[in-house]
Enzyme design. Structure first.
Site, PDB file in Angstrom:
ATOM      1  CE1 TYR A 127     -11.544  46.326 -18.566  1.00 38.10           C
ATOM      2  CE2 TYR A 127     -12.556  48.540 -18.305  1.00 38.10           C
ATOM      3  CZ  TYR A 127     -11.642  47.284 -18.071  1.00 38.10           C
ATOM      4  OH  TYR A 127     -10.854  47.692 -16.813  1.00 38.10           O
ATOM      5  CG  ASP A 199     -12.819  49.841 -25.784  1.00 33.89           C
ATOM      6  OD1 ASP A 199     -11.691  49.634 -26.426  1.00 33.89           O
ATOM      7  OD2 ASP A 199     -12.995  49.819 -24.567  1.00 33.89           O
TER       8      ASP A 199
HETATM    9  C1  LIG Z   1      -8.609  48.263 -19.665  1.00 29.40           C
HETATM   10  C2  LIG Z   1      -9.735  48.486 -20.822  1.00 29.40           C
HETATM   11  C3  LIG Z   1     -10.576  49.796 -20.526  1.00 29.40           C
HETATM   12  C4  LIG Z   1     -10.337  50.751 -19.100  1.00 29.40           C
HETATM   13  O1  LIG Z   1      -8.986  51.461 -19.357  1.00 29.40           O
HETATM   14  P1  LIG Z   1      -8.368  51.821 -18.028  1.00 29.40           P
HETATM   15  O2  LIG Z   1      -7.193  52.428 -18.606  1.00 29.40           O
HETATM   16  O3  LIG Z   1      -7.960  50.777 -17.129  1.00 29.40           O
HETATM   17  O4  LIG Z   1      -9.000  52.778 -17.467  1.00 29.40           O
HETATM   18  C5  LIG Z   1     -11.475  49.908 -21.273  1.00 29.40           C
HETATM   19  N1  LIG Z   1     -11.648  48.992 -22.417  1.00 29.40           N
HETATM   20  C6  LIG Z   1     -11.017  47.848 -22.634  1.00 29.40           C
HETATM   21  C7  LIG Z   1     -11.431  46.873 -23.622  1.00 29.40           C
HETATM   22  C8  LIG Z   1      -9.969  47.499 -21.753  1.00 29.40           C
HETATM   23  O5  LIG Z   1      -9.485  46.360 -21.735  1.00 29.40           O
END
Ligand SMILES: *Cc1c(COP(=O)(O)O)cnc(C)c1O
Length: 410
Positions: A127, A199
């Site tokens: 990301y 993630d």
């Molecule tokens: C959006 C996103 C983030 C970051 O999150 P926020 O809530 O925008 O700070 C991290 N990892 C992935 C895969 C995302 O789609």
């Protein structure tokens, strides 16, 4: 110290929650049941079924240093947040969860358990916000990073060195939806005393639970599927190891990027329908991906639920459903992609993903614009590539919208 204070609040809360019914923390219950009940019991003087929004900064002490139920100050702990954390832990099958004010704040908290000189191995199409955090903030503080393709486990073995402390990955990745074998990668990392962070934002806990595959920390941007209604920015970490929980709890309190009680309430409201939403997202995405694959206007479609996906077998094994994200490369490059994005009527042209409403975006111009052109090209993020976050509207309407926009843009 602070970590263990918070741990005792958490245990106390779980005990209070368990007083009436044991169902809430029972891992053997189905996902949808946990999503609706875990961490939450009718509460307060009037037994409200929804956990109240404890919009308070502090808690009155009966006697100096005597904390009512362990609550002293709301950065350290707030009951609405405790309920959310208990709920999120149950969804990922974790022993603890920690809520943050954004997904990036959650990622930042993970990085704070490392020290200068440590090395991190990260997937090469991570990301964009995570890449920026690593490259512009933590690299300056002396942490080093290697970005590699994790579709092949041998790449990981080759990149590990004695300073490697962490493996960070996403599966499926954004926007190319590459799937990596979490179980194999985590096992290799473990051999080298390196912790694995996944993630799991794109899947949500309904589709995949990385802790059960050997990962040590799960990261979520709860802004996406967990929130699901495009009205909250939030993040979360889930862990099962007690020592990691202690360290993350310490960082959460010391750094203080905690979510507001109202946002915790909104997320608790949202997770109740997570199972239903993910089922519909996946069903609609499958419908659209299958149609796009047959269209002459399309160069390629990537979706983990298509047999043509390069890691289809692995996706079938690792993911309960294929999710709501579809990536398509249109014939005709940028001009065609631009007309397509301008022609959709139900899909909204916007960044973000995971909400009930369908979104569409152009990674090369929008979400991935900060990635250097050569890197984008090497990764395969071409100018004709469009990313769809398929929502939960009526599938037939979404399909008609894609068809009319393809016709209007040809
Ligand atoms: C959006 C996103 C983030 C970051 O999150 P926020 O809530 O925008 O700070 C991290 N990892 C992935 C895969 C995302 O789609």
């Amino acid at each position: 110290m602070l970590g263990s204070l918070k741990a005792s609040i958490y245990e106390n809360w779980m005990k209070l929650q368990g007083m009436k019914k044991e169902k809430s923390s029972n891992k053997a219950l189905g996902f949808a049941t946990r999503a609706i009940h875990a961490g939450q019991e009718p509460a307060g003087p009037v037994n409200s079924i929804m956990t109240p929004i404890y919009q308070t900064s502090t808690f009155v002490q009966p006697s100096p240093g005597e904390y009512h139920q362990g609550y002293d100050y709301a950065r350290s702990a707030n009951p609405t947040r405790t309920a959310l954390e208990a709920n999120l832990a149950a969804l990922e099958g974790a022993s603890r969860a920690f809520a943050f004010s954004s997904g990036c704040a959650a990622a930042d908290a993970v990085m704070h358990i490392l020290s200068s000189g440590d090395h991190v191995i990260c997937g090469d199409d991570v990301y964009g916000g995570t890449f920026r955090l690593f490259d512009k903030v933590f690299k300056r503080l002396g942490i080093t990073f290697s970005y590699i393709n994790l579709e092949n486990e041998e790449n990981l073995r080759a990149a590990i060195n004695p300073k490697t402390k962490m493996l960070w990955l996403e599966s499926p990745t954004n926007p190319l939806l590459k799937v990596s074998d979490i179980e194999k990668l985590a096992a290799i990392a473990k051999e080298h005393d390196c912790i694995t962070v996944v993630d799991n934002t794109f899947c949500s806990p309904f589709i995949q639970n990385p802790l059960s595959l050997g990962a040590d920390i799960v990261v979520h941007s709860s802004t996406k599927y967990l929130g699901g209604h495009s009205d909250v920015i939030g993040g979360a970490l889930m862990v099962s190891d007690t020592e990691l929980a202690e360290r993350i709890g310490f960082v959460q309190n010391a750094v203080g990027a905690v979510p507001a009680p109202m946002d915790c309430f909104l997320l608790l409201r949202s997770t109740k329908t997570l199972a239903l939403r993910i089922e519909r997202h996946s069903q609609n995405a499958q419908l659209i991906a299958e149609f796009l694959e047959t269209s002459d206007e399309v160069e390629s479609v990537t979706y983990p639920g298509l047999a043509s996906h390069p890691q289809y077998e692995l996706a079938q094994k690792q993911m309960k459903l294929a999710g709501g994200m579809v990536t398509v490369v249109l014939k005709g490059g940028l001009p065609r992609a631009r007309r397509f994005l301008e022609s959709v009527e139900i899909f909204s042209l916007a960044e973000s993903l995971g909400g009930v409403e369908s979104l569409i975006e152009h990674p090369a111009i929008m979400t991935h614009a900060t990635i250097p052109v050569e890197t984008r090209a090497a990764l395969g993020i071409s100018d004709g590539l469009v990313r769809l976050s398929v929502g939960v509207e009526a599938g037939a309407d979404l399909l008609d919208d894609v068809k009319q926009a393809l016709a209007a843009s040809s």
